[in-house]
Design an enzyme around this catalytic site. Structure first.
Site, PDB file in Angstrom:
ATOM      1  N   THR A 164       0.855  -1.202   0.000  1.00 15.87           N
ATOM      2  CA  THR A 164       0.000   0.000   0.000  1.00 15.87           C
ATOM      3  C   THR A 164       0.884   1.242   0.000  1.00 15.87           C
ATOM      4  O   THR A 164       1.978   1.207   0.557  1.00 15.87           O
ATOM      5  CB  THR A 164      -0.866  -0.031   1.284  1.00 15.87           C
ATOM      6  OG1 THR A 164      -1.813  -1.062   1.134  1.00 15.87           O
ATOM      7  CG2 THR A 164      -1.571   1.286   1.558  1.00 15.87           C
ATOM      8  N   VAL A 193     -13.546  -3.648   2.301  1.00 12.12           N
ATOM      9  CA  VAL A 193     -12.953  -2.313   2.377  1.00 12.12           C
ATOM     10  C   VAL A 193     -11.998  -2.282   3.563  1.00 12.12           C
ATOM     11  O   VAL A 193     -12.333  -2.757   4.643  1.00 12.12           O
ATOM     12  CB  VAL A 193     -14.045  -1.228   2.546  1.00 12.12           C
ATOM     13  CG1 VAL A 193     -13.415   0.157   2.648  1.00 12.12           C
ATOM     14  CG2 VAL A 193     -15.029  -1.276   1.382  1.00 12.12           C
ATOM     15  N   GLY A 194     -10.799  -1.747   3.338  1.00 16.50           N
ATOM     16  CA  GLY A 194      -9.801  -1.671   4.400  1.00 16.50           C
ATOM     17  C   GLY A 194      -9.741  -0.289   5.027  1.00 16.50           C
ATOM     18  O   GLY A 194     -10.686   0.507   4.926  1.00 16.50           O
ATOM     19  N   GLY A 218      -5.534  -3.871   7.636  1.00 17.07           N
ATOM     20  CA  GLY A 218      -6.555  -2.822   7.651  1.00 17.07           C
ATOM     21  C   GLY A 218      -7.599  -2.983   8.733  1.00 17.07           C
ATOM     22  O   GLY A 218      -8.020  -2.003   9.362  1.00 17.07           O
TER      23      GLY A 218
HETATM   24  N1  ASP Z   1      -3.907  -1.407   4.908  1.00 20.12           N
HETATM   25  C1  ASP Z   1      -4.145  -2.077   3.664  1.00 20.12           C
HETATM   26  C2  ASP Z   1      -5.474  -2.786   3.713  1.00 20.12           C
HETATM   27  O1  ASP Z   1      -5.789  -3.373   4.728  1.00 20.12           O
HETATM   28  C3  ASP Z   1      -3.089  -3.068   3.299  1.00 20.12           C
HETATM   29  C4  ASP Z   1      -1.652  -2.609   3.412  1.00 20.12           C
HETATM   30  O2  ASP Z   1      -1.374  -1.550   3.973  1.00 20.12           O
HETATM   31  O3  ASP Z   1      -0.759  -3.300   2.907  1.00 20.12           O
HETATM   32  O4  ASP Z   1      -6.176  -2.764   2.731  1.00 20.12           O
END
Ligand code: ASP
Length: 296
Positions: A164, A193-194, A218
């Protein structure tokens, strides 16, 4: 004092899997993104424009899990999400569950600028993107053999996040901004949804405290309201930026089982990049300084 920081996700490749060539490509991708934002800050541009430019640069780089390099859902599709926040007036824009939009962060910015709403999902967000002439790409653009392989491996493990992207900045006028963009977790359910598009969880900016962009599991970042919690610790408990980031990332998240990290900048231009995972692709550049990038 203007400054920018970026991340390309927590949960990095193990050191032994990262060849010197690949490591240099990651570092180069981070430097490019930093410089895309820094050049705006240097010419006295806005923090909001700088974080958008930095995140768009990372979205165009297929090494990172956002835009072009987004991971696959369990249904072998791509569903992306992004958010952006302006610390000077607490205005924000966010999108989730979108497909084929080349730069989700630019769509989030367009929602901030032009929509009466703050958060658009799925088809409605895509319609809004078309109405505003944002570029779309065919499915092929988002395909990579490596991401497909990760999906196959992930089918026998739990959904995984890596790569991300996000940026935080303070500009010449002392305004703060933050942006985050992701393809989410490999093998996620469609419709999941994250934290990345959620203001307060993955992204937050407030000129009276700090700007924050998170990365990691997330679900835990949502439960911890992590980005806002860092800001609230500055606002209500008088913690320094480092103390606040450490409290949330090194104490509160691990206590509920959450892995990941955050980048943050405060109104004095202090930058923190804290993670509880094996690493975080990250870097920053401060006024008159050179870009500094690292992974572990
Ligand atoms: N935070 C992101 C999610 O949960 C994933 C990530 O940061 O790698 O969608």
């Amino acid at each position: 004092m203007y400054a920018i920081a970026v991340h390309g996700g927590a949960g990095v490749k193990e050191r032994k899997e990262l060849s010197p060539e690949l490591e240099e490509r990651y570092l180069q991708g981070l430097r490019q993104a930093i410089n895309a934002g820094y050049s705006i800050l240097e010419s006295r541009g806005r923090a909001l424009d700088a974080v958008e430019a930095a995140v768009a640069s990372l979205e165009n780089n297929d090494l990172f899990n956002a835009g072009k390099g987004s991971v696959f859902t369990a249904d072998e599709t791509h569903e992306m999400e992004a958010s952006i926040m302006n610390g000077s007036n607490l205005d924000a824009g966010a999108v989730c569950g979108i497909r084929n939009v080349r730069n989700p962060v630019r769509l989030a910015r367009t929602v901030l600028e032009k929509s009466i709403h703050l958060f658009l999902a799925g088809r409605g967000a895509e319609k809004f993107a078309r109405e505003n002439n944002l570029p779309f790409e065919p499915d092929d653009y988002f395909y990579s053999a490596e991401r497909y392989q990760q999906l196959r491996v992930s089918k026998i493990l739990k959904p995984q996040g890596t790569g991300t992207v996000g940026a935080v900045a303070i500009d010449f006028s002392g305004n703060l901004a933050a942006a985050t963009s992701t393809g989410g977790l490999t093998n996620k359910n469609y419709g999941r949804v994250g934290d990345s598009p959620l203001i307060g969880a993955g992204t937050y900016a407030n000129n009276s405290t700090c700007a924050v962009s998170c990365t990691g599991d997330g679900e835990y970042f949502i439960r911890a309201v992590a980005a806002y919690d860092i800001s609230a610790l500055l606002e209500y408990s008088g913690l320094s930026l480092r103390e606040a980031c450490e409290k949330v990332i090194l104490e509160k998240l691990p206590a509920i089982g959450g892995e990941g990290g955050a980048i943050a900048v405060d109104i004095e231009g202090n930058i923190e990049m804290i993670f509880n995972s094996n690493g975080m692709y990250r870097g920053y550049r401060k006024e008159n300084g050179a870009p500094v990038v690292s992974i572990y």
